[in-house]
Design a protein around this motif. Structure first.
Motif, PDB file in Angstrom:
ATOM      1  N   GLY A  78      85.303  28.541  55.978  1.00 30.16           N
ATOM      2  CA  GLY A  78      84.159  29.276  55.474  1.00 30.16           C
ATOM      3  C   GLY A  78      82.957  29.038  56.354  1.00 30.16           C
ATOM      4  N   TYR A  79      82.020  29.993  56.315  1.00 29.62           N
ATOM      5  CA  TYR A  79      80.846  29.928  57.178  1.00 29.62           C
ATOM      6  C   TYR A  79      79.587  30.241  56.377  1.00 29.62           C
ATOM      7  CZ  TYR A  79      84.428  30.390  60.780  1.00 29.62           C
ATOM      8  OH  TYR A  79      85.542  30.200  61.568  1.00 29.62           O
ATOM      9  N   LEU A  80      78.504  29.656  56.808  1.00 31.54           N
ATOM     10  CA  LEU A  80      77.198  29.986  56.259  1.00 31.54           C
ATOM     11  C   LEU A  80      76.290  30.307  57.436  1.00 31.54           C
ATOM     12  CD1 LEU A  80      75.510  30.165  53.643  1.00 31.54           C
ATOM     13  CD2 LEU A  80      74.702  27.842  54.154  1.00 31.54           C
ATOM     14  N   GLN A  81      76.013  31.580  57.608  1.00 27.02           N
ATOM     15  CA  GLN A  81      75.095  32.020  58.663  1.00 27.02           C
ATOM     16  C   GLN A  81      73.686  31.979  58.103  1.00 27.02           C
ATOM     17  OE1 GLN A  81      75.645  32.914  61.934  1.00 27.02           O
ATOM     18  NE2 GLN A  81      73.407  33.021  62.081  1.00 27.02           N
ATOM     19  N   MET A  82      72.839  31.206  58.730  1.00 25.21           N
ATOM     20  CA  MET A  82      71.482  31.013  58.243  1.00 25.21           C
ATOM     21  C   MET A  82      70.505  31.570  59.267  1.00 25.21           C
ATOM     22  SD  MET A  82      71.850  27.144  56.694  1.00 25.21           S
ATOM     23  CE  MET A  82      71.975  26.401  58.317  1.00 25.21           C
ATOM     24  N   ASN A  83      69.785  32.605  58.880  1.00 29.73           N
ATOM     25  CA  ASN A  83      68.788  33.224  59.750  1.00 29.73           C
ATOM     26  C   ASN A  83      67.398  33.024  59.168  1.00 29.73           C
ATOM     27  OD1 ASN A  83      70.920  34.206  61.346  1.00 29.73           O
ATOM     28  ND2 ASN A  83      71.023  36.129  60.190  1.00 29.73           N
ATOM     29  N   SER A  84      66.404  33.263  59.989  1.00 29.08           N
ATOM     30  CA  SER A  84      65.002  33.156  59.563  1.00 29.08           C
ATOM     31  C   SER A  84      64.745  31.843  58.841  1.00 29.08           C
ATOM     32  CB  SER A  84      64.640  34.340  58.656  1.00 29.08           C
ATOM     33  OG  SER A  84      64.838  35.562  59.321  1.00 29.08           O
ATOM     34  N   LEU A  85      65.201  30.784  59.442  1.00 25.64           N
ATOM     35  CA  LEU A  85      65.057  29.470  58.818  1.00 25.64           C
ATOM     36  C   LEU A  85      63.595  29.061  58.743  1.00 25.64           C
ATOM     37  CD1 LEU A  85      68.127  27.806  60.502  1.00 25.64           C
ATOM     38  CD2 LEU A  85      67.762  27.939  58.041  1.00 25.64           C
ATOM     39  N   ASN A  86      63.257  28.353  57.690  1.00 19.48           N
ATOM     40  CA  ASN A  86      61.916  27.794  57.561  1.00 19.48           C
ATOM     41  C   ASN A  86      62.028  26.327  57.193  1.00 19.48           C
ATOM     42  OD1 ASN A  86      61.952  27.567  54.568  1.00 19.48           O
ATOM     43  ND2 ASN A  86      62.019  29.811  54.668  1.00 19.48           N
ATOM     44  N   THR A  87      60.909  25.641  57.204  1.00 13.17           N
ATOM     45  CA  THR A  87      60.935  24.186  57.015  1.00 13.17           C
ATOM     46  C   THR A  87      61.494  23.798  55.648  1.00 13.17           C
ATOM     47  OG1 THR A  87      58.624  24.239  56.307  1.00 13.17           O
ATOM     48  CG2 THR A  87      59.044  23.794  58.638  1.00 13.17           C
ATOM     49  N   GLU A  88      61.382  24.685  54.683  1.00  8.83           N
ATOM     50  CA  GLU A  88      61.915  24.373  53.352  1.00  8.83           C
ATOM     51  C   GLU A  88      63.436  24.391  53.314  1.00  8.83           C
ATOM     52  OE1 GLU A  88      58.134  25.946  50.658  1.00  8.83           O
ATOM     53  OE2 GLU A  88      60.047  26.999  50.588  1.00  8.83           O
ATOM     54  N   ASP A  89      64.063  24.870  54.363  1.00  7.54           N
ATOM     55  CA  ASP A  89      65.524  24.857  54.443  1.00  7.54           C
ATOM     56  C   ASP A  89      66.052  23.524  54.968  1.00  7.54           C
ATOM     57  OD1 ASP A  89      65.239  28.218  55.597  1.00  7.54           O
ATOM     58  OD2 ASP A  89      65.882  27.582  53.588  1.00  7.54           O
ATOM     59  N   THR A  90      65.162  22.646  55.387  1.00  3.72           N
ATOM     60  CA  THR A  90      65.589  21.336  55.875  1.00  3.72           C
ATOM     61  C   THR A  90      66.270  20.552  54.767  1.00  3.72           C
ATOM     62  OG1 THR A  90      63.871  21.210  57.569  1.00  3.72           O
ATOM     63  CG2 THR A  90      64.784  19.129  56.773  1.00  3.72           C
ATOM     64  N   ALA A  91      67.502  20.128  55.023  1.00  2.00           N
ATOM     65  CA  ALA A  91      68.290  19.427  54.004  1.00  2.00           C
ATOM     66  C   ALA A  91      69.628  19.028  54.601  1.00  2.00           C
ATOM     67  CB  ALA A  91      68.520  20.319  52.794  1.00  2.00           C
ATOM     68  N   VAL A  92      70.342  18.217  53.860  1.00  2.00           N
ATOM     69  CA  VAL A  92      71.750  17.985  54.152  1.00  2.00           C
ATOM     70  C   VAL A  92      72.545  19.036  53.386  1.00  2.00           C
ATOM     71  CG1 VAL A  92      73.689  16.394  53.979  1.00  2.00           C
ATOM     72  CG2 VAL A  92      71.408  15.517  54.533  1.00  2.00           C
ATOM     73  N   TYR A  93      73.386  19.756  54.100  1.00  2.00           N
ATOM     74  CA  TYR A  93      74.171  20.825  53.503  1.00  2.00           C
ATOM     75  C   TYR A  93      75.598  20.331  53.280  1.00  2.00           C
ATOM     76  CZ  TYR A  93      70.432  24.198  54.231  1.00  2.00           C
ATOM     77  OH  TYR A  93      69.241  24.877  54.162  1.00  2.00           O
ATOM     78  N   HIS A  94      76.093  20.614  52.083  1.00  2.00           N
ATOM     79  CA  HIS A  94      77.434  20.190  51.703  1.00  2.00           C
ATOM     80  C   HIS A  94      78.271  21.402  51.328  1.00  2.00           C
ATOM     81  CE1 HIS A  94      76.198  15.902  51.126  1.00  2.00           C
ATOM     82  NE2 HIS A  94      75.047  16.457  50.791  1.00  2.00           N
ATOM     83  N   CYS A  95      79.509  21.447  51.804  1.00  2.00           N
ATOM     84  CA  CYS A  95      80.414  22.493  51.353  1.00  2.00           C
ATOM     85  C   CYS A  95      81.399  21.903  50.346  1.00  2.00           C
ATOM     86  CB  CYS A  95      81.160  23.140  52.517  1.00  2.00           C
ATOM     87  SG  CYS A  95      82.263  22.046  53.433  1.00  2.00           S
ATOM     88  N   GLY A  96      81.848  22.756  49.452  1.00  2.00           N
ATOM     89  CA  GLY A  96      82.807  22.326  48.455  1.00  2.00           C
ATOM     90  C   GLY A  96      83.665  23.490  48.012  1.00  2.00           C
TER      91      GLY A  96
END
Length: 123
Positions: A78-96
């Motif tokens: 699976g994929y997560l394409q993230m565009n137009s990122l901003n500082t509020e998107d800063t995080a540890v991302y977990h897939c499940g």
């Protein structure tokens, strides 16, 4: 059975990243794959999920129109394409992965998690 997440990194605001989550040892036809994120000092929050059979996608309001979740059946990834990122998107991302009849936005319902991948968006 494992999930291997990758693709995090440092990106400037307005930039893009693609996260991957490769599943091994399990076919996902009866599951959905989801992404959650956790920023420092905050609770884990739902980002997006994709139903493996059929590909229906679901998003948190905060990422609608910017993020796209999709899967590649042949690669069991699976994929997560993230565009137009901003500082509020800063995080540890977990897939499940979660059984397909569950509530995809509830972390408790997920029965398998990959390791987190850090996304840092600089201003």
């Amino acid at each position: 059975v494992q999930l291997q997440a990758s693709g995090g990194g440092l990106v400037q605001a307005g930039g893009a990243l693609r996260l991957s989550c490769a599943a091994s040892g399990r076919t996902l036809g009866n599951y959905a794959m989801g992404w959650f994120r956790q920023a420092p000092g905050k609770e884990r929050e739902f980002v997006a999920a994709v139903k493996w059979s059929g590909g229906s996608a679901y998003y948190a309001d905060s990422v609608k129109g910017r993020f796209t979740i999709f899967r590649d059946n042949a690669k069991n990834t699976g994929y997560l394409q993230m565009n137009s990122l901003n500082t509020e998107d800063t995080a540890v991302y977990h897939c499940g992965v979660v059984p397909k009849y569950s509530n995809y936005a509830i972390a408790y319902d997920y029965d398998l998690w990959g390791q987190g991948t850090l996304v840092t968006v600089s201003s």
